[in-house]
Design a protein around this motif. Structure first.
Motif, PDB file in Angstrom:
ATOM      1  N   LYS A 100       0.809  -1.223   0.000  1.00 45.07           N
ATOM      2  CA  LYS A 100       0.000   0.000   0.000  1.00 45.07           C
ATOM      3  C   LYS A 100       0.843   1.275   0.000  1.00 45.07           C
ATOM      4  CE  LYS A 100      -3.655  -2.308   2.664  1.00 45.07           C
ATOM      5  NZ  LYS A 100      -4.444  -2.300   3.937  1.00 45.07           N
ATOM      6  N   ASP A 101       1.651   1.457   1.051  1.00 48.51           N
ATOM      7  CA  ASP A 101       2.293   2.754   1.281  1.00 48.51           C
ATOM      8  C   ASP A 101       3.266   3.148   0.173  1.00 48.51           C
ATOM      9  OD1 ASP A 101       0.859   2.741   3.583  1.00 48.51           O
ATOM     10  OD2 ASP A 101       2.515   2.168   4.874  1.00 48.51           O
ATOM     11  N   TYR A 102       4.239   2.274  -0.118  1.00 54.65           N
ATOM     12  CA  TYR A 102       5.256   2.630  -1.110  1.00 54.65           C
ATOM     13  C   TYR A 102       4.660   2.856  -2.506  1.00 54.65           C
ATOM     14  CZ  TYR A 102       8.927   1.628   2.293  1.00 54.65           C
ATOM     15  OH  TYR A 102       9.740   1.642   3.397  1.00 54.65           O
ATOM     16  N   PRO A 103       3.775   1.982  -3.013  1.00 49.22           N
ATOM     17  CA  PRO A 103       3.172   2.255  -4.331  1.00 49.22           C
ATOM     18  C   PRO A 103       2.401   3.573  -4.368  1.00 49.22           C
ATOM     19  CG  PRO A 103       2.841  -0.039  -3.750  1.00 49.22           C
ATOM     20  CD  PRO A 103       3.399   0.635  -2.531  1.00 49.22           C
ATOM     21  N   GLN A 104       1.692   3.903  -3.277  1.00 47.54           N
ATOM     22  CA  GLN A 104       0.933   5.153  -3.241  1.00 47.54           C
ATOM     23  C   GLN A 104       1.873   6.354  -3.235  1.00 47.54           C
ATOM     24  OE1 GLN A 104      -2.364   5.550  -3.561  1.00 47.54           O
ATOM     25  NE2 GLN A 104      -1.975   7.771  -3.590  1.00 47.54           N
ATOM     26  N   GLU A 105       2.969   6.259  -2.471  1.00 47.98           N
ATOM     27  CA  GLU A 105       3.941   7.353  -2.435  1.00 47.98           C
ATOM     28  C   GLU A 105       4.590   7.552  -3.807  1.00 47.98           C
ATOM     29  OE1 GLU A 105       6.788   6.876   0.653  1.00 47.98           O
ATOM     30  OE2 GLU A 105       5.286   6.654   2.233  1.00 47.98           O
ATOM     31  N   LYS A 107       3.328   6.794  -6.729  1.00 48.81           N
ATOM     32  CA  LYS A 107       2.320   7.382  -7.620  1.00 48.81           C
ATOM     33  C   LYS A 107       2.164   8.872  -7.356  1.00 48.81           C
ATOM     34  CE  LYS A 107      -2.551   6.966  -8.952  1.00 48.81           C
ATOM     35  NZ  LYS A 107      -3.841   6.255  -8.690  1.00 48.81           N
ATOM     36  N   ASP A 108       2.176   9.253  -6.077  1.00 47.41           N
ATOM     37  CA  ASP A 108       2.031  10.669  -5.714  1.00 47.41           C
ATOM     38  C   ASP A 108       3.212  11.482  -6.242  1.00 47.41           C
ATOM     39  OD1 ASP A 108       0.795  12.884  -4.176  1.00 47.41           O
ATOM     40  OD2 ASP A 108       2.626  12.743  -3.004  1.00 47.41           O
ATOM     41  N   TYR A 109       4.432  10.962  -6.100  1.00 46.85           N
ATOM     42  CA  TYR A 109       5.610  11.678  -6.599  1.00 46.85           C
ATOM     43  C   TYR A 109       5.606  11.761  -8.124  1.00 46.85           C
ATOM     44  CZ  TYR A 109       7.676  11.690  -1.939  1.00 46.85           C
ATOM     45  OH  TYR A 109       7.918  11.909  -0.601  1.00 46.85           O
ATOM     46  N   GLU A 110       5.102  10.732  -8.776  1.00 48.50           N
ATOM     47  CA  GLU A 110       5.006  10.787 -10.236  1.00 48.50           C
ATOM     48  C   GLU A 110       4.061  11.893 -10.689  1.00 48.50           C
ATOM     49  OE1 GLU A 110       3.838   6.853 -11.253  1.00 48.50           O
ATOM     50  OE2 GLU A 110       5.890   6.076 -11.332  1.00 48.50           O
ATOM     51  N   GLU A 111       2.929  12.027  -9.978  1.00 47.02           N
ATOM     52  CA  GLU A 111       1.991  13.103 -10.303  1.00 47.02           C
ATOM     53  C   GLU A 111       2.612  14.474 -10.041  1.00 47.02           C
ATOM     54  OE1 GLU A 111      -1.428  12.290  -7.976  1.00 47.02           O
ATOM     55  OE2 GLU A 111      -2.120  10.604  -9.238  1.00 47.02           O
ATOM     56  N   ARG A 112       3.380  14.577  -8.958  1.00 41.57           N
ATOM     57  CA  ARG A 112       4.044  15.848  -8.675  1.00 41.57           C
ATOM     58  C   ARG A 112       5.080  16.187  -9.744  1.00 41.57           C
ATOM     59  NH1 ARG A 112       5.257  16.352  -2.181  1.00 41.57           N
ATOM     60  NH2 ARG A 112       3.174  15.746  -1.448  1.00 41.57           N
ATOM     61  N   ILE A 113       5.824  15.186 -10.190  1.00 39.47           N
ATOM     62  CA  ILE A 113       6.853  15.424 -11.208  1.00 39.47           C
ATOM     63  C   ILE A 113       6.224  15.952 -12.497  1.00 39.47           C
ATOM     64  CG2 ILE A 113       8.515  14.266 -12.716  1.00 39.47           C
ATOM     65  CD1 ILE A 113       9.171  12.441 -10.335  1.00 39.47           C
ATOM     66  N   THR A 229      13.992  13.148  -6.671  1.00 39.87           N
ATOM     67  CA  THR A 229      14.855  12.509  -5.676  1.00 39.87           C
ATOM     68  C   THR A 229      14.037  11.647  -4.716  1.00 39.87           C
ATOM     69  OG1 THR A 229      16.418  14.360  -5.790  1.00 39.87           O
ATOM     70  CG2 THR A 229      16.553  12.926  -3.867  1.00 39.87           C
ATOM     71  N   LYS A 230      12.903  12.177  -4.247  1.00 36.96           N
ATOM     72  CA  LYS A 230      12.047  11.429  -3.329  1.00 36.96           C
ATOM     73  C   LYS A 230      11.491  10.168  -3.988  1.00 36.96           C
ATOM     74  CE  LYS A 230      12.022  13.916   0.454  1.00 36.96           C
ATOM     75  NZ  LYS A 230      12.444  13.336   1.771  1.00 36.96           N
ATOM     76  N   LYS A 231      11.156  10.266  -5.259  1.00 39.34           N
ATOM     77  CA  LYS A 231      10.651   9.087  -5.964  1.00 39.34           C
ATOM     78  C   LYS A 231      11.722   8.002  -6.033  1.00 39.34           C
ATOM     79  CE  LYS A 231       9.135   7.412 -10.470  1.00 39.34           C
ATOM     80  NZ  LYS A 231       8.928   7.737 -11.906  1.00 39.34           N
ATOM     81  N   ALA A 232      12.956   8.397  -6.361  1.00 40.73           N
ATOM     82  CA  ALA A 232      14.056   7.426  -6.444  1.00 40.73           C
ATOM     83  C   ALA A 232      14.316   6.785  -5.084  1.00 40.73           C
ATOM     84  CB  ALA A 232      15.311   8.111  -6.966  1.00 40.73           C
ATOM     85  N   GLU A 233      14.274   7.586  -4.018  1.00 41.25           N
ATOM     86  CA  GLU A 233      14.495   7.046  -2.669  1.00 41.25           C
ATOM     87  C   GLU A 233      13.383   6.070  -2.275  1.00 41.25           C
ATOM     88  OE1 GLU A 233      14.740  10.412  -0.156  1.00 41.25           O
ATOM     89  OE2 GLU A 233      16.771  10.971  -0.772  1.00 41.25           O
ATOM     90  N   THR A 234      12.148   6.398  -2.620  1.00 48.20           N
ATOM     91  CA  THR A 234      11.029   5.516  -2.281  1.00 48.20           C
ATOM     92  C   THR A 234      11.112   4.200  -3.039  1.00 48.20           C
ATOM     93  OG1 THR A 234       9.644   7.476  -1.933  1.00 48.20           O
ATOM     94  CG2 THR A 234       8.514   5.367  -2.118  1.00 48.20           C
ATOM     95  N   ALA A 236      13.887   2.781  -4.005  1.00 51.55           N
ATOM     96  CA  ALA A 236      14.955   2.026  -3.347  1.00 51.55           C
ATOM     97  C   ALA A 236      14.465   1.399  -2.045  1.00 51.55           C
ATOM     98  CB  ALA A 236      16.139   2.952  -3.085  1.00 51.55           C
ATOM     99  N   GLN A 237      13.666   2.140  -1.282  1.00 50.72           N
ATOM    100  CA  GLN A 237      13.109   1.600  -0.040  1.00 50.72           C
ATOM    101  C   GLN A 237      12.175   0.426  -0.317  1.00 50.72           C
ATOM    102  OE1 GLN A 237      11.240   4.946   1.836  1.00 50.72           O
ATOM    103  NE2 GLN A 237      13.169   5.910   2.416  1.00 50.72           N
ATOM    104  N   LEU A 238      11.429   0.510  -1.397  1.00 47.21           N
ATOM    105  CA  LEU A 238      10.530  -0.583  -1.775  1.00 47.21           C
ATOM    106  C   LEU A 238      11.314  -1.846  -2.102  1.00 47.21           C
ATOM    107  CD1 LEU A 238       7.784  -1.768  -2.543  1.00 47.21           C
ATOM    108  CD2 LEU A 238       8.029  -0.709  -4.795  1.00 47.21           C
ATOM    109  N   GLU A 239      12.390  -1.707  -2.851  1.00 48.28           N
ATOM    110  CA  GLU A 239      13.203  -2.876  -3.206  1.00 48.28           C
ATOM    111  C   GLU A 239      13.866  -3.473  -1.966  1.00 48.28           C
ATOM    112  OE1 GLU A 239      13.165  -4.272  -6.108  1.00 48.28           O
ATOM    113  OE2 GLU A 239      11.787  -2.709  -6.799  1.00 48.28           O
ATOM    114  N   THR A 240      14.336  -2.617  -1.059  1.00 48.49           N
ATOM    115  CA  THR A 240      14.940  -3.110   0.182  1.00 48.49           C
ATOM    116  C   THR A 240      13.913  -3.848   1.030  1.00 48.49           C
ATOM    117  OG1 THR A 240      16.502  -1.257   0.186  1.00 48.49           O
ATOM    118  CG2 THR A 240      16.192  -2.439   2.261  1.00 48.49           C
TER     119      THR A 240
END
Length: 299
Positions: A100-105, A107-113, A229-234, A236-240
């Motif tokens: 839930k959380d990481y996919p939603q985050e 998606k939100d960053y993609e919309e912001r970009i 940057t936030k999208k890339a970090e999120t 990476a957190q999802l993969e970890t």
């Protein structure tokens, strides 16, 4: 008369003292779980009052080494179960974040970009011109080319809209302008509406308000880079998290072995059987119930 007091604690081997100190140690460990910031954090299972069975008293009296081993295993198994509960809690939290959380985050960053990118392009196409670095501003259908006139008109319009609901009044540099009154902070605000909305707090200085608008639009490239940057970090957190959620409980085999040994000891020491009651509360069948005395008395 007595400046110092010395306290001595005497313990006798193979007596009831071992069990008494075991109780004190168990209480202290339970208190330590609450009064520490380490795992488990500020949480612990409710502890039932310990009841000493006749079999445990018998084992303490005889000095059987198997009973000492059982007490040690009780502590170790309890500790391992707490660690496993903490592992399961973190495991379920990771699963929720992955689903839930990481996919939603992301998606939100993609919309912001996308929004920041489109708005930054619009602002770049309508750069301020002239000596005063000002782009014509349209307010209530009238276009103002002079910076001072636009600032004064903006202040006048704000006074005409004391409502907290945003109202569109014009446009500037390709962005629609909305004004509203912030009832919480008690001042007027302005929204620059493009693909996304950007809030600008207004003051009583006409030229200062225009400077605040320009500063807000100048932040668009930085907002775009921050979202990337936030999208890339999120990601990476999802993969970890996907890697961590696949890891099993590190002490699963140890917990299994010690639990099996503890169960075996309980069977050997007959601790898995409940003690029979010492006093039978039920009356004997042949016991006669005493007759109720007559309460009537002669007058």
């Amino acid at each position: 008369m007595f400046p110092e007091v010395q306290v001595y604690r005497y313990v006798t081997e193979q007596t009831f003292d071992a069990y008494l100190y075991q109780l004190v140690e168990s209480k202290q460990k339970f208190i330590s779980q609450i009064m520490t910031s380490k795992s488990p954090v500020r949480s612990a299972e409710d502890v039932d009052e310990v009841a000493l069975s006749f079999a445990e008293v018998k084992m303490l009296a005889t000095g059987d080494e198997r009973f000492k081993e059982k007490m040690d295993l009780d502590m170790q198994v309890a500790k391992l179960k707490v660690l496993k509960q903490s592992y399961l809690s973190e495991h379920y939290d990771l699963e929720d974040r992955i689903l839930k959380d990481y996919p939603q985050e992301i998606k939100d960053y993609e919309e912001r970009i996308v929004g920041y990118g489109n708005d930054a392009a619009i602002a770049e196409q309508h750069k301020p011109q002239g000596e005063d670095k000002f782009c014509p501003m349209t307010l209530k259908g009238v276009t103002y080319t002079k910076k001072a006139d636009a600032g004064e008109m903006l202040l006048a319009i704000c006074k005409e809209y004391p409502m907290s609901a945003p109202a569109e009044i014009g446009s500037y540099r390709g962005f629609k302008i909305e004004v509203f009154y912030d009832t919480v902070n008690a001042h007027y605000c302005l929204n620059l509406c493009g693909a996304r909305k950007y809030k600008v707090d207004l003051g009583m200085d006409a030229l200062g308000n225009l400077t605040r608008i320009e500063n807000e639009l100048a932040k668009l490239p930085a907002r775009l880079e921050a979202a990337k940057t936030k999208k890339a970090e999120t990601i990476a957190q999802l993969e970890t998290a996907k890697v961590e959620v696949e890891k099993p409980f590190a002490f699963e085999e140890e917990l299994k072995e010690k639990t099996e040994r503890l169960n075996a000891l309980n069977i050997e020491l007959n601790l898995n059987e409940k003690d029979t009651p010492v006093i039978d509360d039920e009356p004997e069948q042949d016991e006669e119930t005493p007759e109720k005395k007559n309460t009537d008395r002669e007058r």
